[in-house]
Motif scaffolding. Structure first.
Motif, PDB file in Angstrom:
ATOM      1  N   ASN A  29       3.809 -10.005  -7.120  1.00 19.04           N
ATOM      2  CA  ASN A  29       3.134  -9.144  -6.161  1.00 19.04           C
ATOM      3  C   ASN A  29       1.780  -8.710  -6.697  1.00 19.04           C
ATOM      4  O   ASN A  29       1.489  -8.856  -7.888  1.00 19.04           O
ATOM      5  N   ASP A  35       9.607 -11.878  -8.065  1.00 20.31           N
ATOM      6  CA  ASP A  35       9.034 -10.687  -7.429  1.00 20.31           C
ATOM      7  C   ASP A  35       7.534 -10.574  -7.687  1.00 20.31           C
ATOM      8  O   ASP A  35       7.006  -9.513  -8.034  1.00 20.31           O
ATOM      9  N   ARG A  83       0.801  -5.509  -6.010  1.00 22.92           N
ATOM     10  CA  ARG A  83       0.917  -4.072  -5.813  1.00 22.92           C
ATOM     11  C   ARG A  83       0.932  -3.318  -7.135  1.00 22.92           C
ATOM     12  O   ARG A  83       1.285  -2.151  -7.185  1.00 22.92           O
ATOM     13  N   GLN A  88       5.247 -13.301   4.678  1.00 25.81           N
ATOM     14  CA  GLN A  88       5.725 -13.064   3.323  1.00 25.81           C
ATOM     15  C   GLN A  88       6.318 -14.357   2.776  1.00 25.81           C
ATOM     16  O   GLN A  88       7.260 -14.913   3.343  1.00 25.81           O
ATOM     17  N   ASP A 148       3.112 -11.164  -2.076  1.00 30.39           N
ATOM     18  CA  ASP A 148       4.463 -10.658  -2.310  1.00 30.39           C
ATOM     19  C   ASP A 148       5.411 -11.849  -2.189  1.00 30.39           C
ATOM     20  O   ASP A 148       5.837 -12.210  -1.089  1.00 30.39           O
TER      21      ASP A 148
END
Length: 730
Positions: A184, A182, A186, A100, A149
């Motif tokens: 990402n 943040d 997702r 990460q 991420d």
């Protein structure tokens, strides 16, 4: 179980010891030569002038300082360089095999791109020499999903410089600052902030600067196939010849980016001053109204694909005008444009160039011409509908305007309907741009158009006026490659008619009576005449050829007088020459016997004491002058040669009336009397004309009879009815 826990503890300790050894015992700078050598093999001159460093806690990462990238043949001319960059990995997830990224930071990056005089870019040298391509075995398909991420990404204090020696253009992006938190894949929203300053310079032009700041949230899925931009705000300031600000709000959803691209969203431009905006870009808007374009706002939905786009639910504010509707390009490959707009009220004159002092044009010095963009016209693909509650153009106020335009394959068709001055206007036109010259056809008409308010709006009512409603229709065609050619080649036929039309400030019945009294050698009776001509019927036709308008037919009833017209208007020379023949018709109120002739021009008109004037067409009145400065008071007067012929003919009539059948026997003898009588009448006419009495239709500047003797008369002795010399405009 205890043995297992001890084993895990030992492994953790070993990993920590290995990490500590890596950080404290291994100097990362020892890898610099190897890294630079690998870059050289790829055709890149890489210089790492600063230190390479390790970080362990709270994140594991590497940092690099003072890096330069250049071409091998010009290592001292860096294409890219940076002051510092670092990559940090979250430490704890590493123990579970999950990489990460905690932080990516770049500071002081500078990219310099240059195009030389031969059009070659310096970045083209950053490539490895061509090598034979070796066949490779296909690899099994890998998972293409991107798992990302990152807690923080930043780019600060960076620059991008671009220069083109061929065009003389330079672009400098400086003070670039980008932050993302943040980050990402997702599909969870993350913040993106970007600010920069862009400077544009062109050889021979002023420098332009753009300061911009952008904020929005971004959502990206792991396939990078669906992207969402939300809460977007762009603030920008342009600094050039003027300083202008604008702000844009936006939201956009992009789907199926990899295959069938589609996007949908909203965009809003908050109110801005477009005059300052264009002035900042180096373009000064010169308009008749100095406040035009000072207020512009825009909002719309956006819906499109890779092949088309549509702005729907569009709201556009232009100064005091509000538009709504939609605009779309239905096919990018053909540029097909579809437009539907509804507006309230707009004055087009405000947006036209300001009026300038024009000098008189002559045939030897024609006005500047404008070529038609035939290639652009052939490429138009437009389906447009425009509706306006009120439109003012060239001072003409139109209401309930509906305009349709269809353009495709070089054919442009338009259809216009509108209301104006209590009447209706229709116009259809077609422009064919497929050939070597543009071919234009049109069919236009008006119904019940009130003339008085129209002339007032056009400021043409100071010297003459028209009252009443008219109907007219014109059909025509033209061809050419420029505006002047279209005008010179124009060919048109038109008809017109009207009822209860008034011509001001001249009374044609009064003029007829004055002419009759002149020839009859009788004084004008004391009478107050109306300062207008009331025409109880009006009809006619004209034709336009080679910049000359010719009156084919004209008919107007003025009480019992029948008024005709013939003549031409020469637009090329700005001259007009029109004859107005009269004909007095008798009716049941007239008395005609051997002993008495009691005929009047109207119930309140003048009395005609001779049957000579009945049912006789007489071209007595002639209007001649500048068409642009038309003035019936000074332009319209009796024609001298026709008046002389009338006088002679009237003398013959009187002699025939007196001598009857013996006239033919004494023809030679009476010929001298005719000449003598004619001269008496002309002397009487000259005396009447030089009395100096000015009638209600004469002006002090009007010339007297165009004889050499009359030229010596004082200017104050203006003719009551001045005359025209013969000679029509060719």
């Amino acid at each position: 179980m205890k043995i297992l826990l001890k084993s895990l503890a030992i492994l953790v300790v070993l990993v920590l010891l290995a990490a500590l050894a890596l950080v404290f015992l291994v100097d990362a700078n020892r890898f610099k030569p190897r890294i630079e050598a690998i870059a050289k093999d790829q055709g890149i001159a890489l210089q790492i002038n600063g230190d390479l460093g390790w970080d362990l806690w709270p994140s594991l990462g590497v940092a690099v300082n003072e890096v330069r990238v250049a071409a091998l043949d010009a290592p001292n001319q860096p294409i890219a360089e940076l002051q510092q960059a670092s990559l940090m990995l979250a430490l704890m997830p590493l123990f579970s095999g999950d990489f990460q990224v905690d932080h990516i930071a770049v500071d002081g990056a500078v990219i310099s791109l240059k195009v030389d005089a031969n059009g070659k870019g310096n970045w083209e040298a950053l490539s490895k020499p061509d090598q034979p391509v070796k066949p490779t075995q296909p690899e099994p398909a890998a998972d293409t999903n991107l798992k990302l991420d990152i807690q923080h990404i930043s780019l600060s204090n960076s620059k991008v410089n671009y220069s083109d020696a061929q065009s003389g253009q330079t672009i400098a992006l400086r003070d670039i600052n980008l932050t993302m938190s943040d980050v990402n894949t997702r599909a969870a929203p993350f913040a993106l902030d970007l600010s920069f300053v862009m400077e544009l310079a062109q050889a021979g032009a002023d420098k332009l600067e753009l300061q911009a700041a952008l904020k929005n949230t971004v959502s990206v899925d792991d396939a990078v196939n669906n992207i969402k931009l939300a809460d977007g705000k762009l603030q920008a300031e342009i600094i050039g010849g003027e300083t202008a600000e604008f702000a844009l709000d936006y939201a956009l959803v992009i789907t199926d980016l990899q295959k069938e691209l589609a996007y949908k969203g909203d965009i809003k431009l908050t109110e801005m001053n477009a005059r300052k905006f264009f002035a900042a870009l180096g373009t000064e808007l010169k308009t008749a109204n100095s406040d035009a374009f000072s207020k512009v706002a825009f909002s719309s939905g956006v819906d499109g694909t890779a092949k088309k786009v549509k702005l729907e639910n569009l709201k556009l504010v232009l100064d005091t005008t509000n538009f709504s509707g939609s605009i779309g390009i239905t096919d990018f490959s053909t540029g097909a444009l579809k437009l539907v707009l509804d507006g309230d009220e707009i004055n087009v004159d405000h947006y036209l160039p300001p009026p300038t002092e024009t000098t008189e044009q002559t045939a030897a010095a024609p006005a500047e011409d404008t070529l038609l963009p035939l290639d652009d016209l052939r490429g138009l693909n437009i389906n447009a509908k425009l509706a306006l509650k009120k439109l003012i153009v060239n001072k003409i106020a139109l209401e309930n305007v509906a305009l349709k335009v269809l353009a495709k394959n070089g054919m442009i068709e338009q259809n216009l309907t509108a209301k104006a001055y209590a009447g209706a206007i229709t116009a259809k036109g077609q422009l064919d741009a497929r050939g070597q010259q543009a071919q234009v056809q049109f069919d236009a008409g008006v119904e019940g158009l009130e003339l008085e308010p129209l002339l007032k709006e056009l400021e043409m009512d100071s010297k003459f006026g028209l009252q009443g409603a008219v109907q007219a229709r014109a059909l025509g065609s033209t061809q050419g490659n420029s505006v002047n050619q279209l005008f010179k080649s124009l060919r048109s036929n038109a008809t017109f008619s009207g009822a209860q039309v008034r011509l001001l400030p001249i009374n044609l019945e009064q003029q007829f009576c004055k002419l009759v009294n002149l020839v009859n050698k009788t004084e004008d009776p004391a009478k107050v005449w109306d300062e207008f001509t009331a025409m109880n019927e009006l009809s006619g036709s004209i034709k336009w050829r080679d910049e000359i308008i010719t009156i084919d037919t004209f008919k107007a009833g003025v009480e019992k007088l029948q008024l005709g017209s013939s003549g031409k208007i020469n637009l090329a020379t700005d001259e007009y020459d029109i004859f107005l023949p009269f004909k007095l018709n008798k009716d049941k109120t007239d008395t005609i016997t051997a002993e008495q002739v009691a005929v009047t021009t109207s119930a309140g008109g003048c009395s005609i004491g001779s049957q000579y004037w009945l049912e006789r067409g007489m071209e007595l009145l002639r209007c001649k002058g500048s068409f642009a400065e038309i003035n019936p008071l000074s332009d319209c007067r009796p024609d001298k040669e026709l008046l002389v012929e009338l006088t002679k003919d009237y003398a013959v009539y009187k002699l025939k009336e007196k001598h009857g059948a013996k006239y033919e026997e004494k023809k030679d003898e009476l010929k001298q009397k005719v000449e003598k009588e004619k001269n008496k009448l002309l002397d009487k006419l000259q005396q009447r004309l030089n009395k100096g009495a000015v009638s209600s239709v004469a002006v002090s500047s009007a010339p007297s009879v165009t004889e050499p003797a009359a030229a010596s008369a004082p200017a104050a002795e203006a003719s009551a009815i001045p005359t025209q010399d013969k000679g029509a405009v060719e």
